[in-house]
Motif scaffolding. Structure first.
Motif, PDB file in Angstrom:
ATOM      1  N   GLY A   1       0.824  -1.208   0.000  1.00 40.73           N
ATOM      2  CA  GLY A   1       0.000   0.000   0.000  1.00 40.73           C
ATOM      3  C   GLY A   1       0.855   1.254   0.000  1.00 40.73           C
ATOM      4  N   GLN A   2       0.388   2.292   0.630  1.00 42.81           N
ATOM      5  CA  GLN A   2       0.938   3.649   0.615  1.00 42.81           C
ATOM      6  C   GLN A   2       0.408   4.372  -0.608  1.00 42.81           C
ATOM      7  OE1 GLN A   2       3.204   6.094  -0.653  1.00 42.81           O
ATOM      8  NE2 GLN A   2       2.767   7.325   1.132  1.00 42.81           N
ATOM      9  N   ASN A   3       0.662   3.827  -1.806  1.00 40.81           N
ATOM     10  CA  ASN A   3      -0.103   4.314  -2.955  1.00 40.81           C
ATOM     11  C   ASN A   3       0.045   3.331  -4.109  1.00 40.81           C
ATOM     12  OD1 ASN A   3       2.314   4.831  -4.237  1.00 40.81           O
ATOM     13  ND2 ASN A   3       1.994   7.020  -4.465  1.00 40.81           N
ATOM     14  N   CYS A   4      -0.338   3.740  -5.315  1.00 40.91           N
ATOM     15  CA  CYS A   4      -0.407   2.810  -6.457  1.00 40.91           C
ATOM     16  C   CYS A   4       0.855   2.833  -7.300  1.00 40.91           C
ATOM     17  CB  CYS A   4      -1.597   3.180  -7.336  1.00 40.91           C
ATOM     18  SG  CYS A   4      -1.578   4.909  -7.859  1.00 40.91           S
ATOM     19  N   GLU A   5       1.905   3.504  -6.843  1.00 44.46           N
ATOM     20  CA  GLU A   5       3.081   3.706  -7.699  1.00 44.46           C
ATOM     21  C   GLU A   5       3.698   2.373  -8.147  1.00 44.46           C
ATOM     22  OE1 GLU A   5       5.841   6.571  -6.206  1.00 44.46           O
ATOM     23  OE2 GLU A   5       7.456   5.939  -7.537  1.00 44.46           O
ATOM     24  N   LEU A   6       3.925   1.455  -7.243  1.00 44.42           N
ATOM     25  CA  LEU A   6       4.510   0.178  -7.620  1.00 44.42           C
ATOM     26  C   LEU A   6       3.574  -0.578  -8.555  1.00 44.42           C
ATOM     27  CD1 LEU A   6       6.593  -2.096  -7.423  1.00 44.42           C
ATOM     28  CD2 LEU A   6       5.481  -2.844  -5.317  1.00 44.42           C
ATOM     29  N   GLY A   7       2.291  -0.557  -8.265  1.00 43.85           N
ATOM     30  CA  GLY A   7       1.326  -1.277  -9.097  1.00 43.85           C
ATOM     31  C   GLY A   7       1.305  -0.773 -10.531  1.00 43.85           C
ATOM     32  N   ILE A   8       1.355   0.518 -10.700  1.00 49.82           N
ATOM     33  CA  ILE A   8       1.333   1.085 -12.045  1.00 49.82           C
ATOM     34  C   ILE A   8       2.660   0.821 -12.752  1.00 49.82           C
ATOM     35  CG2 ILE A   8       1.254   3.274 -13.320  1.00 49.82           C
ATOM     36  CD1 ILE A   8      -0.906   4.180 -11.373  1.00 49.82           C
ATOM     37  N   PHE A   9       3.751   0.902 -12.019  1.00 47.25           N
ATOM     38  CA  PHE A   9       5.062   0.556 -12.595  1.00 47.25           C
ATOM     39  C   PHE A   9       5.050  -0.890 -13.097  1.00 47.25           C
ATOM     40  CE2 PHE A   9       9.418  -0.392 -13.105  1.00 47.25           C
ATOM     41  CZ  PHE A   9       9.746  -1.474 -12.309  1.00 47.25           C
TER      42      PHE A   9
ATOM     43  N   LEU B   1      -3.311  -5.000  -1.733  1.00 47.32           N
ATOM     44  CA  LEU B   1      -2.917  -3.612  -1.526  1.00 47.32           C
ATOM     45  C   LEU B   1      -2.224  -3.011  -2.743  1.00 47.32           C
ATOM     46  CD1 LEU B   1      -1.565  -4.000   2.138  1.00 47.32           C
ATOM     47  CD2 LEU B   1      -3.842  -3.333   1.382  1.00 47.32           C
ATOM     48  N   ARG B   2      -2.356  -3.647  -3.877  1.00 45.13           N
ATOM     49  CA  ARG B   2      -1.550  -3.274  -5.042  1.00 45.13           C
ATOM     50  C   ARG B   2      -1.844  -1.848  -5.511  1.00 45.13           C
ATOM     51  NH1 ARG B   2      -1.588  -5.731 -11.013  1.00 45.13           N
ATOM     52  NH2 ARG B   2       0.020  -4.346 -11.808  1.00 45.13           N
ATOM     53  N   PHE B   3      -3.096  -1.480  -5.611  1.00 45.37           N
ATOM     54  CA  PHE B   3      -3.436  -0.132  -6.069  1.00 45.37           C
ATOM     55  C   PHE B   3      -4.091   0.647  -4.938  1.00 45.37           C
ATOM     56  CE2 PHE B   3      -2.126  -0.648 -10.302  1.00 45.37           C
ATOM     57  CZ  PHE B   3      -2.519  -1.885 -10.760  1.00 45.37           C
TER      58      PHE B   3
ATOM     59  N   SER C   1      15.019   8.268  -7.233  1.00 50.60           N
ATOM     60  CA  SER C   1      15.427   9.675  -7.371  1.00 50.60           C
ATOM     61  C   SER C   1      14.307  10.584  -6.881  1.00 50.60           C
ATOM     62  CB  SER C   1      15.789   9.980  -8.824  1.00 50.60           C
ATOM     63  OG  SER C   1      14.763   9.542  -9.687  1.00 50.60           O
ATOM     64  N   SER C   2      13.073  10.140  -7.089  1.00 50.19           N
ATOM     65  CA  SER C   2      11.937  10.888  -6.562  1.00 50.19           C
ATOM     66  C   SER C   2      10.716   9.992  -6.548  1.00 50.19           C
ATOM     67  CB  SER C   2      11.647  12.134  -7.410  1.00 50.19           C
ATOM     68  OG  SER C   2      11.299  11.758  -8.724  1.00 50.19           O
ATOM     69  N   PHE C   3       9.822  10.254  -5.643  1.00 53.95           N
ATOM     70  CA  PHE C   3       8.531   9.564  -5.654  1.00 53.95           C
ATOM     71  C   PHE C   3       7.683  10.164  -6.779  1.00 53.95           C
ATOM     72  CE2 PHE C   3       9.648   7.199  -2.208  1.00 53.95           C
ATOM     73  CZ  PHE C   3       9.653   7.815  -0.971  1.00 53.95           C
TER      74      PHE C   3
ATOM     75  N   ALA D   1       2.847   9.359 -15.151  1.00 52.85           N
ATOM     76  CA  ALA D   1       3.794  10.173 -15.912  1.00 52.85           C
ATOM     77  C   ALA D   1       5.029  10.538 -15.102  1.00 52.85           C
ATOM     78  CB  ALA D   1       3.109  11.451 -16.393  1.00 52.85           C
ATOM     79  N   THR D   2       5.000  10.367 -13.811  1.00 56.90           N
ATOM     80  CA  THR D   2       6.105  10.863 -12.979  1.00 56.90           C
ATOM     81  C   THR D   2       6.815   9.755 -12.210  1.00 56.90           C
ATOM     82  OG1 THR D   2       4.531  11.354 -11.209  1.00 56.90           O
ATOM     83  CG2 THR D   2       5.065  13.152 -12.723  1.00 56.90           C
ATOM     84  N   ILE D   3       6.492   8.515 -12.505  1.00 58.67           N
ATOM     85  CA  ILE D   3       7.208   7.397 -11.859  1.00 58.67           C
ATOM     86  C   ILE D   3       8.652   7.392 -12.356  1.00 58.67           C
ATOM     87  CG2 ILE D   3       7.418   4.878 -11.807  1.00 58.67           C
ATOM     88  CD1 ILE D   3       4.382   4.706 -11.830  1.00 58.67           C
TER      89      ILE D   3
END
Lengths: 374, 81
Positions: free
Chosen positions: A174-182, A194-196, A337-339, A347-349
Motif C-alpha cells: 500500500g501507501q499508494n499505487c506507484e509500484l502497481g502502475i510501474f 494492496l496493489r493499487f 530519485s523521486s517519488f 507520468a512521474t514514476i
C-alpha cells in the motif's frame, strides 16, 4: 518480614541441559533434562520468565533442534505475554532470534512464553517428544539497522532480465499505487490486496495483525467518485483502504459493483495471507516507515506469518537512486530519485530507478536460492 | 479430454454471464488480450466464480499463473481429478 522485590533482569540465560537452570522456568509441556538439552512434549510448551527490565530493546534467542532423524516438520508458533511473536522453524545448530517489541515486556511481573506446536511428533516415541531445547536467552539488542547496511551489487543492464517474471515477485503493502502502475507498465500483474491501494501505516499494522479479517463486509465498503463521471474509488472503512477501481462513475452499476467488490476484497485478503505465509513475494512499502523501530516492527509483523518474510522499504534519495541495501536478513532498503507525483502518478514514476531496484534485488534473491534464477 | 471440452463449454457460459455478452466464444488460446474488460479485477471475479461453480480452491500461485482459458480449463480439470 517483608518480601524483597528483586529488580527486573536485564538479561536472562536458560540452560536446558542437565544441571542447568531450566527447572525454574518450565511449566507445562516438558520432559526431564538430557545431558545437553530438554525435550518439549506435546502441542503446548510454556515457560515463565521473571520480570525483565524495560527501557531497552530486547531480543529473544532460541537454540532448539528437531529430533534426529527428523520425523515431521515441526514449526512453533511463539506467543510472548499473549502476543504472537513469530514462527520458529527449528534447525540444528542455528539459533533463531526474535525481537521483543517495545511495551511487550513485563518489568513488574512474570513474562510468559507459550510455544504452540500442533505438529508435535516423534512417532517412535510414545511420549510425544517434539524438539530438543538447548538454550534460551533474553538480552539487550544494541544493534541498529543502519550501522552497516550492505550495498547490493548494482545492476547496470536490465535488458537481459525477464521483466514480467521479475516484477511479479514484488507485492505492494500500500501507501499508494506507484509500484502497481510501474508493474503494469511492463506487463506484470501480480494479484494483490494492496496493489493499487493507499493505507496509512497504523491501518496497515492493524490489518497485518488481523490478517485483514472481515475486509469483505459490505457495510464497510463505499464506491465514490471525486467528481461527477470520474473514477470510482473504493473506500473500505475498517482497515482504511482507499483504492483505484479503474471504473468510471456512470459506466457501471454501482450497487452491483459494490457487491462484487466486497467479495473481491475478501478473496484478495485470503490470497494476501497465503502469500505472506508461503513466502511467495517480496513485500514493498514506499515512503513511510523510516525510523528503525517502525521498520523492525513492520518486519516483525510480516515474520509472524513466515519467519523468512522479506520486506523492501523504498525511500527517496536522488544521490542513491537505484541502489539497494540489505539492512538485516530479509530486510532491504532502496532508493528512488523521486517519488511519483500523486497528481499524475503514471507520468512521474522513476521507471528506471524501479527497474534497477527490482532487478538488483531479484538477482540477489536468486543467488540466495530464494527465487528461480532469471 | 472429453471433460475438458465440457469445462470449456461451461466456462463459455460463465464468461458470457460475467461479461454480460452472449457473443463471447472461448478457445483454449483466449486470453485477457482477446477480451476487452478482462483486467485484473475481472480476473478475480472469474476465479471466484469458477471456485464457486466447481467447489474448488486455487492457491495464490495458481491464480497468478492462470493466463488463458486453456490454463483455466487445465487447472479446473486437474482440481476435479
Amino acid at each position: 518480614m517483608n518480601a524483597i522485590a528483586l529488580a527486573p533482569a536485564t538479561s536472562l540465560l536458560v540452560d536446558f541441559g542437565h544441571g542447568g537452570n531450566s527447572d525454574a522456568f518450565t511449566r507445562e509441556g516438558w520432559r526431564g533434562g538430557e545431558p545437553r538439552h530438554r525435550w518439549s512434549v506435546g502441542a503446548r510448551n510454556v515457560l515463565v520468565l521473571p520480570p525483565l527490565a524495560g527501557g531497552r530493546r530486547l531480543a529473544l534467542t532460541v537454540e532448539c533442534d528437531p529430533p534426529h532423524p527428523p520425523s515431521v516438520r515441526q514449526d512453533l508458533a511463539l506467543e510472548f505475554n499473549g502476543v504472537a511473536l513469530g514462527v520458529l522453524q527449528p534447525r540444528r545448530g542455528v539459533p533463531q532470534r526474535f525481537l521483543l517489541p517495545d511495551g511487550l515486556v513485563n518489568n513488574a511481573g512474570d513474562n510468559t512464553l507459550v510455544c504452540l506446536n500442533p505438529q508435535f511428533a516423534n512417532p517412535a516415541d510414545a511420549a510425544k517428544v517434539a524438539l530438543a531445547w538447548r538454550r534460551l536467552e533474553v538480552a539487550p539488542d544494541d544493534s541498529t539497522l543502519f550501522d552497516q547496511p550492505e550495498l547490493l551489487p548494482e545492476l547496470k543492464d536490465v535488458a537481459a532480465i525477464p521483466l514480467q517474471a521479475v516484477l511479479g515477485l514484488y507485492q505492494s503493502l500500500g501507501q499508494n499505487c506507484e509500484l502497481g502502475i510501474f508493474q503494469r507498465r511492463y506487463g506484470a500483474e501480480p494479484i494483490g490486496l494492496l496493489r493499487f491501494t493507499s493505507i496509512f501505516p497504523d491501518r496497515l499494522v492493524h490489518g497485518l495483525r488481523a490478517g485483514f479479517a472481515g475486509v469483505e463486509a459490505a457495510d464497510q465498503l463505499s464506491l465514490v467518485a471525486a467528481r461527477p463521471g470520474g473514477e470510482l474509488m473504493g473506500r473500505q472503512a475498517s482497515y482504511g483502504l482507499s483504492y483505484h477501481t479503474f471504473k468510471l462513475e456512470g459506466a457501471v452499476d454501482v450497487a452491483a459493483m459494490k457487491t462484487k467488490e466486497a467479495q473481491r476484497l475478501g478473496y484478495l485478503a485470503r490470497l494476501f495471507v497465503e502469500q505472506l505465509e508461503n513466502d511467495e513475494k517480496i513485500f514493498v512499502r514506499r515512503g513511510d516507515f523510516e525510523a528503525e523501530g517502525e521498520i523492525r516492527a513492520l518486519h516483525q509483523l510480516l515474520r509472524v506469518y513466515n519467519p523468512r518474510a522479506r520486506l523492501l522499504l523504498v525511500q527517496e534519495a536522488a544521490e542513491r537512486a537505484g541502489r539497494v541495501e540489505r539492512l538485516a536478513p530479509d530486510l532491504y532498503r532502496a532508493y528512488l530519485s523521486s517519488f511519483a507525483d500523486p497528481a499524475d502518478v503514471p507520468a512521474t514514476i522513476a521507471y528506471e530507478d524501479w527497474l534497477k531496484i527490482c532487478a538488483t534485488l531479484y538477482l540477489d534473491q536468486a543467488a540466495l536460492g530464494r527465487v528461480a534464477p532469471a | 479430454m472429453h471433460r475438458q471440452a465440457d469445462i470449456l463449454t461451461e466456462l463459455t457460459e460463465l464468461f458470457r454471464e460475467i461479461f454480460v455478452n452472449d457473443e463471447i466464444t472461448l478457445t483454449p488460446q483466449t486470453s485477457a488480450a482477446d477480451l476487452p474488460g478482462w483486467d485484473s479485477m475481472k480476473h478475480i471475479e472469474i476465479i471466484i466464480a469458477i471456485e464457486q461453480k466447481y467447489a474448488i480452491r486455487f492457491s495464490s500461485r495458481q491464480v497468478e499463473a492462470l493466463r488463458s482459458v486453456g490454463d483455466l480449463v487445465a487447472a479446473i480439470d486437474q482440481k476435479l481429478t
